[in-house]
Every structure is written in C-alpha cells, then in structure tokens.
Scaffold this motif. Structure first.
Motif, PDB file in Angstrom:
ATOM      1  N   TYR A 118      45.064  21.318  56.694  1.00 54.96           N
ATOM      2  CA  TYR A 118      44.273  22.451  57.151  1.00 54.96           C
ATOM      3  C   TYR A 118      45.171  23.621  57.515  1.00 54.96           C
ATOM      4  N   THR A 119      44.863  24.776  56.954  1.00 60.27           N
ATOM      5  CA  THR A 119      45.538  26.021  57.297  1.00 60.27           C
ATOM      6  C   THR A 119      44.463  27.005  57.727  1.00 60.27           C
ATOM      7  N   ALA A 120      44.450  27.367  58.996  1.00 66.32           N
ATOM      8  CA  ALA A 120      43.481  28.348  59.489  1.00 66.32           C
ATOM      9  C   ALA A 120      43.808  29.693  58.862  1.00 66.32           C
ATOM     10  N   HIS A 121      42.850  30.246  58.107  1.00 67.22           N
ATOM     11  CA  HIS A 121      43.102  31.509  57.414  1.00 67.22           C
ATOM     12  C   HIS A 121      41.806  32.263  57.148  1.00 67.22           C
ATOM     13  N   LEU A 122      41.963  33.554  56.984  1.00 65.62           N
ATOM     14  CA  LEU A 122      40.883  34.456  56.617  1.00 65.62           C
ATOM     15  C   LEU A 122      41.309  35.096  55.302  1.00 65.62           C
ATOM     16  N   THR A 123      40.516  34.936  54.257  1.00 69.92           N
ATOM     17  CA  THR A 123      40.893  35.465  52.945  1.00 69.92           C
ATOM     18  C   THR A 123      40.724  36.981  52.930  1.00 69.92           C
TER      19      THR A 123
END
Length: 171
Positions: A118-123
C-alpha cells in the motif's frame, strides 16, 4: 458497480493541490480534475448490491479508528499505469489501520482483493508516458481525515467520476 473505500481531501486542499500542480507541471496531458482527488484505501472492483449492503453493515460495526492528519509531501510516478502522483512520505498509523480494516471487511464480504504493497497517494495525472521532468517541485499539503467513504467509479462523457455512496466518521 465499481467501488472503493477512500479518503477525500477537503475542498480547500483540493483546489490548492490543483493550482500547485497546474503551475508546477503545466505540460501534463491528462491531469486529474480536482473534483476526483482522493486517496484509495481499498479498491473493491465490481461489487453487487448484496456486497454493497454487506460492506456497509460491516463498516457500521467496525472498531472506531481515530481521525488523523494526512500529509501529502512526496512525488511519485508509476510507469505501468502511467500515473504521476502525490503521496505521503510517512503514512499515519491510523491511516494504515484503516487500510487494514477496510481490506479485511472486503474479504469478509466475499471480495477478492489484489494483495500489493500500500502506498498512500493522490493521482495528479494519468497517461504520463514518462516521469514528469521537474521532480524538484516541493509539495506539502495537509488536511485532517475525519471521515472515510465508499465511492463508486462511474463513467461519463467527460471521463470517470467518483460519487460518494456512503460516509463514516473517524473516532
């Protein structure tokens, strides 16, 4: 319905990220509209109405997880999906607990999720054939996650959009 659990930045943060991205990376061909900014907790894929109702009942009984701060301060790029993103250099423990809980509930509801790191990200943008050139741009956007949502993923003539189907407060 295609669905996912996720976090949504407040409107002020969305607009600030969009303005920063447009100024720092004006060359992006497929920027994600600010209205679609979110951080996925668990991608569920296609779910039935029965699975939707099962998930909402399970979340209602889930142990409360404390609200937490989200700090988006790290740029990243994935070549396979051609996605340029803004992520968390350090993800809050409560955030990771929420990821674990929503994934567990999805499995209890009979969904088979892809197991990946899991990588917390906003595209920020899609269809990036190469990593955007100015990776030295600094970003530091923060907001308090007080709730999480079950989103639908729906196509439209303007592209995909993500209406919230249900929301739950964080403790």
């Amino acid at each position: 319905m295609r669905a996912f659990f996720g976090l949504e930045p407040n409107a002020e943060t969305k607009l600030a990220i969009e303005a920063w991205r447009n100024q720092a990376f004006p060359q992006l061909l497929a920027p994600v509209p600010a209205v679609n900014f979110h951080i996925t907790l668990a991608f569920l894929g296609d779910i039935t109405a029965e699975q939707f109702h099962s998930l909402t009942r399970l979340v209602d009984k889930m142990p409360k997880i404390a609200a937490f701060d989200v700090s988006l301060n790290h740029l990243g790029y994935w070549s396979k999906p051609k996605a340029f993103w803004l992520g968390c250099e350090k993800t809050a423990t409560e955030h990771l607990s929420l990821v674990a809980e929503t994934n567990k509930l999805a499995q209890v509801a009979g969904l088979r999720l892809q197991q990946q790191h899991y990588t917390a990200h906003l595209t920020l943008a899609r269809k990036c054939k190469t990593k955007p050139g100015i990776f030295s741009a600094t970003a530091d956007f923060q907001w308090r996650a007080n709730e999480f949502h079950l989103f639908a993923s729906k196509p439209s003539e303007q592209g995909v959009y993500y209406p919230i189907q249900q929301s739950w407060p964080l403790g």
